[in-house]
Design a protein around this motif. Sequence first.
Motif, short mmCIF file in Angstrom:
data_model
loop_
_atom_site.label_atom_id
_atom_site.label_comp_id
_atom_site.label_asym_id
_atom_site.label_seq_id
_atom_site.Cartn_x
_atom_site.Cartn_y
_atom_site.Cartn_z
N THR A 77 0.84 -1.19 0.00
CA THR A 77 0.00 0.00 0.00
C THR A 77 0.88 1.24 0.00
OG1 THR A 77 -0.09 -0.14 2.42
CG2 THR A 77 -1.97 -1.03 1.19
N ALA A 78 0.32 2.32 -0.52
CA ALA A 78 1.03 3.59 -0.53
C ALA A 78 0.00 4.72 -0.60
CB ALA A 78 1.99 3.67 -1.72
N TRP B 265 6.55 0.55 5.91
CA TRP B 265 7.08 1.77 5.30
C TRP B 265 6.26 2.96 5.80
CZ3 TRP B 265 10.15 1.20 0.41
CH2 TRP B 265 10.39 -0.13 0.08
N TRP B 266 6.91 4.12 5.85
CA TRP B 266 6.20 5.35 6.21
C TRP B 266 6.23 6.30 5.03
CZ3 TRP B 266 3.06 6.61 10.10
CH2 TRP B 266 2.72 7.96 10.27
N GLY B 267 5.06 6.80 4.66
CA GLY B 267 4.96 7.78 3.59
C GLY B 267 5.19 9.18 4.15
N ALA B 268 6.30 9.78 3.80
CA ALA B 268 6.72 11.06 4.39
C ALA B 268 6.64 12.17 3.35
CB ALA B 268 8.14 10.95 4.94
N ALA B 269 6.03 13.28 3.74
CA ALA B 269 5.98 14.45 2.87
C ALA B 269 7.03 15.48 3.24
CB ALA B 269 4.59 15.09 2.91
N SER B 270 7.56 15.41 4.45
CA SER B 270 8.54 16.40 4.91
C SER B 270 9.84 15.72 5.30
CB SER B 270 7.99 17.17 6.12
OG SER B 270 7.91 16.31 7.25
N ASN B 271 10.89 16.52 5.42
CA ASN B 271 12.16 15.98 5.88
C ASN B 271 12.05 15.46 7.32
OD1 ASN B 271 13.23 16.72 3.44
ND2 ASN B 271 14.32 18.53 4.23
N SER C 259 8.31 7.90 -0.65
CA SER C 259 8.26 9.32 -1.00
C SER C 259 7.57 9.42 -2.36
CB SER C 259 9.67 9.91 -1.06
OG SER C 259 9.62 11.31 -1.25
N SER C 260 6.52 10.21 -2.43
CA SER C 260 5.71 10.24 -3.64
C SER C 260 6.13 11.40 -4.54
CB SER C 260 4.23 10.33 -3.27
OG SER C 260 3.92 11.61 -2.76
N THR C 261 5.21 11.87 -5.36
CA THR C 261 5.48 13.03 -6.22
C THR C 261 5.00 14.32 -5.57
OG1 THR C 261 3.40 12.58 -7.37
CG2 THR C 261 5.41 11.72 -8.36
N LEU C 262 4.74 14.28 -4.28
CA LEU C 262 4.31 15.46 -3.53
C LEU C 262 5.17 15.58 -2.28
CD1 LEU C 262 2.33 17.74 -2.72
CD2 LEU C 262 0.87 15.96 -1.72
N LYS C 263 5.70 16.77 -2.05
CA LYS C 263 6.57 16.98 -0.90
C LYS C 263 6.40 18.40 -0.39
CE LYS C 263 11.38 16.85 0.64
NZ LYS C 263 11.18 18.15 1.33
N PRO D 185 18.00 0.21 4.99
CA PRO D 185 16.62 0.63 4.78
C PRO D 185 16.30 0.75 3.30
CG PRO D 185 17.95 2.53 5.34
CD PRO D 185 18.85 1.33 5.48
N ARG D 186 15.04 0.51 2.98
CA ARG D 186 14.59 0.65 1.60
C ARG D 186 13.87 1.98 1.40
NH1 ARG D 186 11.54 -4.49 -0.67
NH2 ARG D 186 11.50 -3.05 -2.46
N VAL D 187 13.90 2.45 0.16
CA VAL D 187 13.24 3.71 -0.20
C VAL D 187 12.53 3.53 -1.53
CG1 VAL D 187 13.55 6.14 -0.78
CG2 VAL D 187 14.98 5.11 0.99
N SER D 188 11.27 3.91 -1.59
CA SER D 188 10.55 3.93 -2.86
C SER D 188 10.17 5.36 -3.22
CB SER D 188 9.29 3.06 -2.80
OG SER D 188 8.27 3.68 -2.04
N VAL D 189 10.18 5.64 -4.51
CA VAL D 189 9.63 6.89 -5.03
C VAL D 189 8.62 6.52 -6.11
CG1 VAL D 189 11.69 8.25 -4.52
CG2 VAL D 189 11.45 7.17 -6.76
N SER D 190 7.63 7.36 -6.29
CA SER D 190 6.64 7.12 -7.34
C SER D 190 6.75 8.19 -8.41
CB SER D 190 5.22 7.08 -6.76
OG SER D 190 4.90 8.30 -6.11
#
Length: 339
Positions: A77-78, A184-190, A205-209, A241-246
Amino acid sequence: MKKIGFLSFGHWSDERGSLTRSAGDVLLQSIDLAVAAEELGADGAYFRVHHFARQLGSPFPLLSAVGARTSRIEIGTAVIDMRYENPLYMAEDAGAADLISQGRLQLGISRGSPEQVIEGWRHFGYAPAEGETDADMARHHAEVFLKVIQGQGFAQPNPNPMFPNPPGLLRLEPHSPGLRDRIWWGAASNATAEWAGRMGMHLQSSTLKTDESGKPFHIQQAEQIRLFRAAWAEAGHPGTPRVSVSRSIFALMNDTDRRYFGRGGKEADQVGFIESTRSIFGRGYAAEPDQLIRELAEDEGIAEADTLLLTVPNMLGVPYNAHVIESILKHVAPALGWR
């Protein structure tokens, strides 16, 4: 090498041209697309979760069904909005889905995104404690969830149970060993990315930050990822740690692709405000494969990540979305060293 999967928002609509005209359509087609993606060699099938919307809302039945129909692909999920979740009930659902998939669940959770209704989590029976925000409540729910899925007993057993109990305090069942290592945690900020690193969660980390520097989106995202990894290391967590971007990426292979995505308009970042926070939206990509390869090679956010999630136009149906995924896997990814 990168893992490459798809991310579906799970929209349905009866508007002209939509091939997902009902909730049943989008659920069944989501399962079929995951099967098709696995056959194509993709690595992940991920789904967004939105409440009070004509989108996928209850993830665990879908994840379980995908797990039963596939054998290799990661399922995730994301993201799940933790403001809406009972963390103990969620732990039972997640444990069951992970066991059905034989340990392939990659569960993205977060504080959540802007909603369809005002404070929708209140309708689910949740409210922040006095002096807390809804974001604080989401993180508290997440912390409880992370604790109980470790499988340690915490509940005092009934001395006269209906069925015999094992000795000691009782844990939630079904328990799936290893699930805690795949949250995983979906983070919008640093700041929230660093919090996720300290908590020992992977990063989505998505296409919105949150726009924190005015720099281009992909550079801000790469900086966020580096801060996350530093926080993980400083906390002393084992492993990597793993990192995903969309990203929205479309290879223009034929006239249908050009008709849908060849008109341009999303080749630059956009800046706007979400809930009074200045935010930056990353650009999309749509071009012939050779041009895509040149443009994507300069995307620092993708370069920093180990997993790339391709956002797919799910309302265009399974065959077309399978074509979208296959075009990237065969004609773009190898030239970039992703496969």
